[in-house]
Design a protein around this motif. Structure first.
Motif, PDB file in Angstrom:
ATOM      1  N   LYS A   1       0.855  -1.188   0.000  1.00 20.41           N
ATOM      2  CA  LYS A   1       0.000   0.000   0.000  1.00 20.41           C
ATOM      3  C   LYS A   1       0.891   1.239   0.000  1.00 20.41           C
ATOM      4  O   LYS A   1       1.691   1.443   0.913  1.00 20.41           O
ATOM      5  CB  LYS A   1      -0.930  -0.006   1.216  1.00 20.41           C
ATOM      6  CG  LYS A   1      -1.970   1.115   1.182  1.00 20.41           C
ATOM      7  CD  LYS A   1      -2.932   1.013   2.363  1.00 20.41           C
ATOM      8  CE  LYS A   1      -3.917  -0.140   2.192  1.00 20.41           C
ATOM      9  NZ  LYS A   1      -4.956  -0.127   3.252  1.00 20.41           N
TER      10      LYS A   1
ATOM     11  N   THR B   1      -0.419   7.987  -2.745  1.00 18.90           N
ATOM     12  CA  THR B   1      -0.475   8.571  -4.093  1.00 18.90           C
ATOM     13  C   THR B   1      -0.779  10.051  -3.955  1.00 18.90           C
ATOM     14  O   THR B   1      -1.633  10.453  -3.145  1.00 18.90           O
ATOM     15  CB  THR B   1      -1.571   7.898  -4.947  1.00 18.90           C
ATOM     16  OG1 THR B   1      -2.835   8.093  -4.325  1.00 18.90           O
ATOM     17  CG2 THR B   1      -1.304   6.433  -5.127  1.00 18.90           C
TER      18      THR B   1
ATOM     19  N   TRP C   1       1.626  12.681 -11.160  1.00 19.63           N
ATOM     20  CA  TRP C   1       1.075  11.739 -10.167  1.00 19.63           C
ATOM     21  C   TRP C   1       2.182  10.775  -9.793  1.00 19.63           C
ATOM     22  O   TRP C   1       2.929  10.308 -10.660  1.00 19.63           O
ATOM     23  CB  TRP C   1      -0.104  10.998 -10.791  1.00 19.63           C
ATOM     24  CG  TRP C   1      -0.668   9.853  -9.975  1.00 19.63           C
ATOM     25  CD1 TRP C   1      -1.475   9.956  -8.894  1.00 19.63           C
ATOM     26  CD2 TRP C   1      -0.482   8.446 -10.197  1.00 19.63           C
ATOM     27  NE1 TRP C   1      -1.824   8.710  -8.422  1.00 19.63           N
ATOM     28  CE2 TRP C   1      -1.219   7.748  -9.213  1.00 19.63           C
ATOM     29  CE3 TRP C   1       0.240   7.695 -11.127  1.00 19.63           C
ATOM     30  CZ2 TRP C   1      -1.261   6.368  -9.123  1.00 19.63           C
ATOM     31  CZ3 TRP C   1       0.190   6.304 -11.044  1.00 19.63           C
ATOM     32  CH2 TRP C   1      -0.546   5.649 -10.056  1.00 19.63           C
TER      33      TRP C   1
ATOM     34  N   THR D   1       3.476   7.509  -6.815  1.00 19.02           N
ATOM     35  CA  THR D   1       3.227   6.620  -5.656  1.00 19.02           C
ATOM     36  C   THR D   1       4.420   6.642  -4.706  1.00 19.02           C
ATOM     37  O   THR D   1       4.444   5.868  -3.748  1.00 19.02           O
ATOM     38  CB  THR D   1       2.965   5.184  -6.124  1.00 19.02           C
ATOM     39  OG1 THR D   1       4.097   4.725  -6.867  1.00 19.02           O
ATOM     40  CG2 THR D   1       1.717   5.110  -6.986  1.00 19.02           C
TER      41      THR D   1
ATOM     42  N   LYS E   1     -10.690  13.493  -8.535  1.00 20.19           N
ATOM     43  CA  LYS E   1     -10.009  13.156  -7.278  1.00 20.19           C
ATOM     44  C   LYS E   1      -9.604  14.414  -6.519  1.00 20.19           C
ATOM     45  O   LYS E   1      -9.438  14.379  -5.286  1.00 20.19           O
ATOM     46  CB  LYS E   1      -8.798  12.271  -7.566  1.00 20.19           C
ATOM     47  CG  LYS E   1      -9.171  10.827  -7.920  1.00 20.19           C
ATOM     48  CD  LYS E   1      -7.930   9.951  -8.057  1.00 20.19           C
ATOM     49  CE  LYS E   1      -8.307   8.460  -8.111  1.00 20.19           C
ATOM     50  NZ  LYS E   1      -9.108   8.090  -9.265  1.00 20.19           N
TER      51      LYS E   1
ATOM     52  N   ALA F   1      -2.608   5.552 -16.452  1.00 13.54           N
ATOM     53  CA  ALA F   1      -2.951   5.977 -15.089  1.00 13.54           C
ATOM     54  C   ALA F   1      -2.204   7.267 -14.796  1.00 13.54           C
ATOM     55  O   ALA F   1      -1.203   7.590 -15.451  1.00 13.54           O
ATOM     56  CB  ALA F   1      -2.567   4.891 -14.081  1.00 13.54           C
TER      57      ALA F   1
ATOM     58  N   GLN G   1      -4.373   6.535  -1.491  1.00 13.37           N
ATOM     59  CA  GLN G   1      -3.518   5.363  -1.316  1.00 13.37           C
ATOM     60  C   GLN G   1      -3.887   4.347  -2.382  1.00 13.37           C
ATOM     61  O   GLN G   1      -5.034   4.277  -2.835  1.00 13.37           O
ATOM     62  CB  GLN G   1      -3.679   4.757   0.083  1.00 13.37           C
ATOM     63  CG  GLN G   1      -3.047   5.595   1.193  1.00 13.37           C
ATOM     64  CD  GLN G   1      -3.015   4.834   2.514  1.00 13.37           C
ATOM     65  OE1 GLN G   1      -3.900   4.040   2.821  1.00 13.37           O
ATOM     66  NE2 GLN G   1      -1.972   5.095   3.305  1.00 13.37           N
ATOM     67  N   VAL G   2      -2.903   3.564  -2.788  1.00 13.64           N
ATOM     68  CA  VAL G   2      -3.137   2.543  -3.793  1.00 13.64           C
ATOM     69  C   VAL G   2      -2.418   1.257  -3.386  1.00 13.64           C
ATOM     70  O   VAL G   2      -1.296   1.298  -2.874  1.00 13.64           O
ATOM     71  CB  VAL G   2      -2.657   3.010  -5.193  1.00 13.64           C
ATOM     72  CG1 VAL G   2      -1.166   3.260  -5.206  1.00 13.64           C
ATOM     73  CG2 VAL G   2      -3.029   1.990  -6.258  1.00 13.64           C
ATOM     74  N   LYS G   3      -3.080   0.127  -3.601  1.00 13.90           N
ATOM     75  CA  LYS G   3      -2.462  -1.171  -3.349  1.00 13.90           C
ATOM     76  C   LYS G   3      -1.947  -1.696  -4.681  1.00 13.90           C
ATOM     77  O   LYS G   3      -2.715  -1.851  -5.624  1.00 13.90           O
ATOM     78  CB  LYS G   3      -3.490  -2.142  -2.753  1.00 13.90           C
ATOM     79  CG  LYS G   3      -2.895  -3.435  -2.216  1.00 13.90           C
ATOM     80  CD  LYS G   3      -3.969  -4.268  -1.523  1.00 13.90           C
ATOM     81  CE  LYS G   3      -3.383  -5.503  -0.867  1.00 13.90           C
ATOM     82  NZ  LYS G   3      -4.434  -6.319  -0.192  1.00 13.90           N
ATOM     83  N   HIS G   4      -0.667  -1.943  -4.764  1.00  5.71           N
ATOM     84  CA  HIS G   4      -0.093  -2.351  -6.050  1.00  5.71           C
ATOM     85  C   HIS G   4       1.089  -3.292  -5.814  1.00  5.71           C
ATOM     86  O   HIS G   4       1.560  -3.476  -4.687  1.00  5.71           O
ATOM     87  CB  HIS G   4       0.333  -1.128  -6.869  1.00  5.71           C
ATOM     88  CG  HIS G   4       1.385  -0.278  -6.212  1.00  5.71           C
ATOM     89  ND1 HIS G   4       2.350   0.399  -6.914  1.00  5.71           N
ATOM     90  CD2 HIS G   4       1.633   0.004  -4.900  1.00  5.71           C
ATOM     91  CE1 HIS G   4       3.127   1.057  -6.085  1.00  5.71           C
ATOM     92  NE2 HIS G   4       2.711   0.840  -4.864  1.00  5.71           N
TER      93      HIS G   4
END
Length: 965
Positions: free
Chosen positions: A213, A216, A238, A240, A292, A344, A423-426
Motif C-alpha cells: 500500500k 499517491t 502523479w 506513488t 479526485k 494511469a 492510497q493505492v495497493k499495487h
C-alpha cells in the motif's frame, strides 16, 4: 470321507519369502544408507565408468543456512532420480553436491550475535568477522549434508563443492577478472534496487513482487517561462513515491499523447483546487485527476501541443519555500519520454533520475548526469544536506514505513503543491531474503555491461553478453518444460546491466584497483594488469579471499606494477549470484569428476531460478566463455499445501521433510515426487501422503508375490520364449513395449510417466490379470512347461521392474534385490537396466489377446454380480456360457479360456444370447449367462470338476493327481 479330510496344503508350491508386507522404512532405511557407504556404491560406479558416455547434472547450490524444507527435498530427489536413471541407462552419471556459502543471510546471523552482546559489527576486525561467517556456514553444510543423504540422494558427498573453498574463491575472483580485462566491467552511478534493511544493492534476481500500500499524490508544477494562457497554468504529475519529490529534476511527457489545458469551474469544500485554476493533463486522464481533486466542474480550454510542452521550463514545488535557502530553486525542464503513458495518473511523469530507471535513461541520453541527486542514504534516510527532511526514513530497519512520505506530503500541502492524495495497493519490489520493500537509489555500483562488445574473441554465439545468451537459449539448450525457454529469453531480452557489487563483508571481493582522481569513464580508471591479477589469484588459492583484507594487501598485490599511492583498493563484494553463476568454472571445468568440455548436461532447479541461478550462470558464462554453461535446463514448480495454498510457518501449513521421513520413510517422499507432475506446483499434506503410501503398499505386494514365487528358481527352470505359452509371450510383448516407454520417459525426465506406466502394468496387468490367472499353475502344477514358463517370466519381470523402479524407490528396490541376490557387494544400484530383446515384440499376438481380455472382462463382470449377491463365494464355483461372434469364438478356441477367467468350466457359444444375459455397454456382441460348475471340489486346487475323486489320490482332480504322483 477320506477326500474330505485329506490335507494337501503342504503339497502346494506356495510362495515362500521373508520379504515383509510391512515395510518399516523409517527404521530400515538408515541401514541401507550405511551399507551403501560401506561398499562405496558411488565410488564403484565411477570405477567402472570407462567407455561410458559421461552425464553431468550440475547441482544448483542450496544456501548453507537452516534445516531443509520440502522444496529442498523435491529438488534433491528429482536430481537423484535423474542421476540414477541416467546411470542405469548406461551413462557415467556424476553428481557433485554443492553449497552457496557467502552472502547476507549468514552475515546477518553473525551480526545478530554481536548485537546481542552490544557490539557493533563495524568495530570487529573484518577477517575475524569473515572467519565467524565461514564457521557458521561449515556447521550448516554438515547438517544439510546428512539431511540430503537421508533422502537417499547419491553423490560425491565426501568431496562436495563449496563457494567458500579457497580454490572456489580463487576461481570466482578469476572469473571476475575476465570481466575486468574484457571491457565489460564498469563503475556507474545510477539508480539500483536498494534494501534499506540489508543496506546493500540488490540484483533483479534478488527481487520478488508483493502487494504493497503506497501513498499517491497529484502534484502541480508551475512554469518559469510560460506566457499567455499558460503563464498561470500548472502541469500536474502523479506519483506513488512522494519521498522522491525532493529529488525531482524534470517532468516528462509523451509527444504521442493528446494533452489539454483545463480550467476548474467549481469545487467541493476542502478541495486543494480553486475556481479558475488552470492545469495541464493528458486528455484521457483529466477527468479522473480533477474528480479526485474534488473539482465538480471543469472546462477543457484548448489543445496543448508537444512543441509547446518541449519549450517549457517548470519550477520545483518547493522552489522559494521559506527555510530551504534556495535548495530547490533550479530549472525543471519539460522532457519527452516514450515511457510516459495515459494508462494511469495524469499523462505527465515526475522525473527523479536518482530514483528511477526510466528517469535515469532520460537523463543519460541527454548527457545530464551532472544533475543527479544524492539525497538518500543507505538506510533510506534523507541525508543531512536535504532541508526539512534530513534523517527521515522511507522504510525503517524492519522494513516498515518511516516518516519520510508523510513529511513530504505535509510540506507539499504547506507549499500549495498538492491537489489530491490517496492510497493505492499495487505490486511492489521486495527483497527476496528479508521480504522487506526496497527503494530505487542512486549509488556508485559496479556493473557488467551486457550490450557492450566483449573483447575476448569468443563470438560464435554473439559479440555481447545479451546476444550470446539469447543465441545460447535457442541453439545450445534443451528446455524441460519448453516454457522455461520463453521465460528466461524474455527476462534476458529486457534486463538492464548486471549489478555485480554489494556493500557487505562476507563474500568474494571485487579484486580490482582504481586510479585516484580519475573519473570512472576515463580509460585508465581501472587497473588492468595481468601480473597483479596473477598475484591475487595465487594468494586466494593458498589463503582464500581473506587475503584481500589482510594488512599490506594493497602493496602486496600491486607489487612494482604501479605507484601504490595513486590507486585505491575496491572493497565491495561480489553479488552471490556471481559466485553461484561461476560454479561451472570450478566444478565442471576444474574437477576430475566434472565435465570434459566444461558443460553440464543438466541444470535442474525451481521455476524461480529463471531469474536466479539459471539466469546468473547464463550471464556469467556468456561473459567469460561465450555461451551458456549447460546443454539442458529442467524446472520444477513450488510446493503447496493440500488446499493449493503457499506454505508458511505463520499459517502452520508447512510440511517438514524430516517429519515425513520419520513417519513414512524417505521412499514415500520419493514416491510422492515420482507420482507428481513436477512441471506444475505440487501439493503435499497428510491425506496426499496417505494415498502415496497406499499405492506403495500395492506395488510392494506385487513385488512380494514375485519374490515368493521365485524362491527356489534356478537356471534349469528357464524356458526359451519360443517354447512359452501365449500368455507368457504376451507378457514379454508388453515388457518390450514398456522397456521402450521407460527408457524414453527417463531420457526426457518424465518420472511421472515412467512411474504410472510401471505401476499400472504391475497392478493392473500383472497382479489383477497375469498373476491372478497363473496362481493356479504356480501353486498347483507339477513340473510342467506352463509353470516353468511362468516362473521364467517372473524372473524376467523381476530384473526389469526392480531396476526400472530403483531410481525412484531406491531403498525398497535395494531391499527387493537383496532378497534374491544377497552378498557383501550386491546392490541394485550397481546394475544397468536389462536389455529387452526386440524379438519379444509381437503385435499380432497382442491384438489377439486384446480380444481375449475384452471378453474376459465381461465374464468377470457377470461373476462379480453373483459374488455380490452371495450366489457364489468364488469364481471357481462357476461354469458360465459366453455368447460371442464366430470370429471371436475362433480366437477363444485357441486358449484355455476357463483358466483365464478362473472358472472351473466355460462354454463358448455363437448362438444368439438370451435377453437376460449379462452385457457391458462398451463391449458389443459379448454376453454371459451364469451357471454353476458341475462336479466335486478338488481338495487341492479347489476347482469343481466331474473327475474329482476318480484318481489314485483321494479328493483331487486329474491335474492334481498327476502333480502328486
Amino acid at each position: 470321507m477320506c477326500a474330505e479330510t485329506t490335507d494337501y496344503k503342504d503339497t502346494l508350491n506356495l510362495p515362500r519369502t521373508d520379504f515383509p508386507m510391512r515395510a518399516g522404512l523409517p527404521k530400515r532405511e538408515p541401514d541401507w544408507l550405511a551399507r551403501w557407504a560401506q561398499i562405496g556404491v558411488y565410488e564403484k560406479l565411477r570405477a567402472k565408468a570407462e567407455g561410458r558416455k559421461p552425464f553431468t547434472l550440475h547441482d544448483g547450490p542450496p544456501y548453507a543456512n537452516g534445516h531443509l524444507h520440502i522444496g529442498h527435498a523435491l529438488n534433491k530427489i528429482l536430481k537423484d532420480m535423474v542421476v540414477r536413471s541416467q546411470q542405469m541407462m548406461g551413462r557415467d552419471a556424476r553428481y557433485i553436491p554443492g553449497w552457496d556459502c557467502h552472502g547476507l543471510p549468514i552475515e546477518w546471523k553473525i551480526e545478530e550475535k554481536y548485537r546481542q552482546k552490544g557490539q557493533n559489527k563495524d568495530d570487529v576486525n573484518v577477517v575475524d568477522f569473515r572467519q565467524e561467517c565461514r564457521k557458521f556456514a561449515e556447521g550448516w553444510v554438515d547438517i544439510q549434508r546428512e539431511e540430503f543423504k537421508r533422502l537417499g540422494v547419491q553423490g560425491n558427498w565426501d568431496d562436495p563443492y563449496l563457494t567458500m573453498n579457497f580454490h572456489a574463491e580463487k576461481v570466482i575472483a578469476e572469473e571476475f577478472q575476465k570481466f575486468l580485462m574484457n571491457g565489460t566491467l564498469y563503475q556507474g552511478s545510477k539508480p539500483v534496487m536498494w534494501s534499506p534493511v540489508e543496506k546493500t544493492a540488490l540484483a533483479e534476481a534478488e527481487i520478488e513482487y508483493h502487494d504493497h500500500k503506497s501513498h499517491t499524490i497529484w502534484v502541480p508544477f508551475g512554469f518559469q517561462n510560460a506566457t499567455g494562457d499558460l503563464e498561470n497554468a500548472r502541469v500536474v504529475i502523479w506519483t506513488t513515491t512522494p519521498w522522491t519529490i525532493p529529488s525531482n529534476k524534470a517532468v516528462a511527457y509523451n509527444p504521442k499523447l493528446a494533452y489539454g489545458l483545463y480550467r476548474v469551474d467549481e469545487t467541493q469544500e476542502e478541495s486543494w483546487t480553486s475556481t479558475g485554476d488552470l492545469y495541464l493533463f493528458a486528455d484521457a486522464l483529466a477527468e479522473d485527476a480533477l474528480t479526485k481533486s474534488r473539482a465538480t466542474a471543469f472546462t477543457r480550454m484548448r489543445d496543448v501541443t508537444a512543441d509547446e510542452l518541449g519549450g517549457l521550463v517548470a519550477k520545483h514545488p518547493f522552489a522559494g519555500i521559506d527555510g530551504a535557502d534556495g535548495y530547490w530553486d533550479y530549472d525543471v525542464p519539460m522532457i519527452d519520454g516514450d515511457h510516459v503513458t495515459d494508462d494511469a495518473g495524469t499523462g505527465f511523469v515526475h522525473t527523479a533520475p536518482s530514483h528511477g530507471g526510466d528517469d535515469y535513461e532520460c537523463f543519460m541520453k541527454r548527457n545530464w548526469l551532472d544533475r543527479m541527486t544524492h539525497n538518500v542514504g543507505e538506510e533510506s534516510e534523507f541525508l543531512p544536506h536535504v532541508p526539512f527532511f534530513a534523517g527521515l526514513q522511507v522504510f525503517d530497519r524492519k522494513g516498515k514505513e518511516g516518516k519520510a512520505n508523510n513529511a513530504v506530503i505535509a510540506k507539499l500541502v504547506e507549499a500549495g503543491g498538492i491537489i489530491a492524495r490517496g492510497q493505492v495497493k499495487h505490486s511492489y519490489p521486495h527483497s527476496w531474503r528479508s521480504k522487506a520493500p526496497v527503494i530505487f537509489r542512486n549509488t556508485p555500483q559496479w556493473f557488467a555491461a551486457i550490450d557492450r562488445a566483449v573483447g575476448d574473441g569468443q563470438d560464435t554465439y554473439g559479440k555481447t553478453i545479451r546476444e550470446r545468451a539469447l543465441t545460447s537459449i535457442d541453439e545450445l539448450v534443451t528446455w524441460t518444460p519448453q516454457t522455461g525457454r520463453n521465460r528466461l529469453y524474455s527476462m534476458i531480452e529486457a534486463r538492464p546491466d548486471w549489478v555485480l557489487s554489494r556493500q557487505r563483508a562476507w563474500g568474494v571481493p571485487l579484486t580490482c584497483f582504481v586510479k585516484k582522481g580519475v573519473l570512472p569513464t576515463d580509460q585508465d580508471f581501472l587497473l588492468r594488469n595481468e601480473d597483479v591479477n596473477a598475484r591475487i589469484l595465487a594468494a586466494f588459492e593458498e589463503e582464500g579471499a581473506d587475503a584481500w583484507y589482510a594488512d599490506g594487501a594493497k602493496e602486496r598485490f600491486l607489487g612494482n606494477a604501479v605507484n601504490h599511492d595513486e590507486y585505491e583498493q575496491v572493497f565491495d563484494i561480489l553479488d552471490v549470484w556471481f559466485d553461484s553463476g561461476s560454479t561451472h568454472a570450478f566444478v565442471l571445468r576444474d574437477r576430475e569428476d566434472g565435465s570434459k568440455d566444461g558443460l553440464a548436461d543438466l541444470y535442474l532447479e525451481g521455476t524461480d531460478q529463471h531469474r536466479g541461478w539459471f539466469h546468473s550462470s547464463m550471464l556469467q558464462s556468456c561473459g567469460t566463455r561465450g555461451h551458456a554453461p549447460y546443454r539442458g535446463v529442467l524446472t520444477h514448480g513450488f510446493t503447496l499445501d493440500e488446499k493449493g495454498m503457499k506454505m508458511s510457518k505463520s499459517v502452520g501449513n508447512t510440511v517438514a521433510p524430516d517429519k515425513v521421513v520419520q513417519q513414512y520413510g524417505a521412499d514415500i517422499l520419493r514416491l510422492w515426487v515420482a507420482q507428481s507432475d513436477y512441471t506444475a506446483d505440487l501439493r503435499i499434506g497428510n491425506e496426499i501422503l496417505k494415498g502415496v503410501a497406499d499405492s506403495y503398499r500395492r506395488l510392494r505386494n506385487t513385488l512380494r508375490f514375485m519374490l515368493g514365487s521365485l524362491s527356489d528358481f534356478t537356471e534349469t527352470d528357464r524356458v526359451a520364449p519360443a517354447d512359452m505359452p501365449e500368455l507368457e509371450r504376451w507378457v514379454l510383448h508388453r515388457l518390450s513395449e514398456l522397456d521402450e516407454q521407460v527408457r524414453a520417459g527417463y531420457a526426457k525426465y518424465d518420472f511421472q510417466g515412467v512411474y504410472q506406466a510401471v505401476f499400472n502394468f504391475a497392478t493392473l496387468e500383472l497382479s489383477a490379470f497375469y498373476f491372478d490367472i497363473r496362481k493356479d499353475a504356480l501353486y498347483c502344477d507339477g513340473d510342467t512347461l506352463r509353470r516353468r514358463a511362468s516362473r521364467t517370466v517372473l524372473d524376467i519381470l523381476f530384473h526389469r521392474l526392480t531396476k526400472w523402479l530403483a531410481p525412484m524407490l531406491c531403498f525398497t528396490m535395494e531391499e527387493v534385490w537383496l532378497e534374491r541376490f544377497p552378498g557383501d557387494d550386491s546392490s541394485v544400484h550397481l546394475e544397468d537396466f536389462t536389455d529387452t530383446p526386440s524379438a519379444w515384440r509381437d503385435d499380432e499376438l497382442a491384438a489377439k489377446w486384446a480380444v481375449v481380455r475384452k471378453v474376459r472382462r465381461v465374464v468377470t463382470g457377470a461373476l462379480e454380480i453373483e459374488r455380490t449377491n452371495k450366489v457364489i463365494g468364488a469364481s471357481l464355483e462357476a461354469a458360465p456360457t459366453v455368447y460371442v461372434t464366430a470370429d471371436v469364438a475362433k480366437v477363444l478356441e485357441t486358449v484355455s479360456f476357463d483358466d483365464l477367467c478362473i472358472t472351473s468350466g466355460i462354454t463358448v457359444s455363437t448362438d444368439a444370447a438370451p435377453q437376460d444375459a449379462f452385457k457391458i455397454d462398451d463391449i458389443a456382441d459379448v454376453a454371459v449367462v451364469f451357471a454353476r460348475a458341475d462336479g466335486d471340489k478338488c481338495q487341492r486346487c479347489w476347482k469343481i470338476l466331474p473327475d474329482v475323486g476318480t484318481h489314485s489320490h483321494p479328493g483331487v482332480c486329474g491335474r492334481c493327481d498327476e502333480a502328486l504322483s
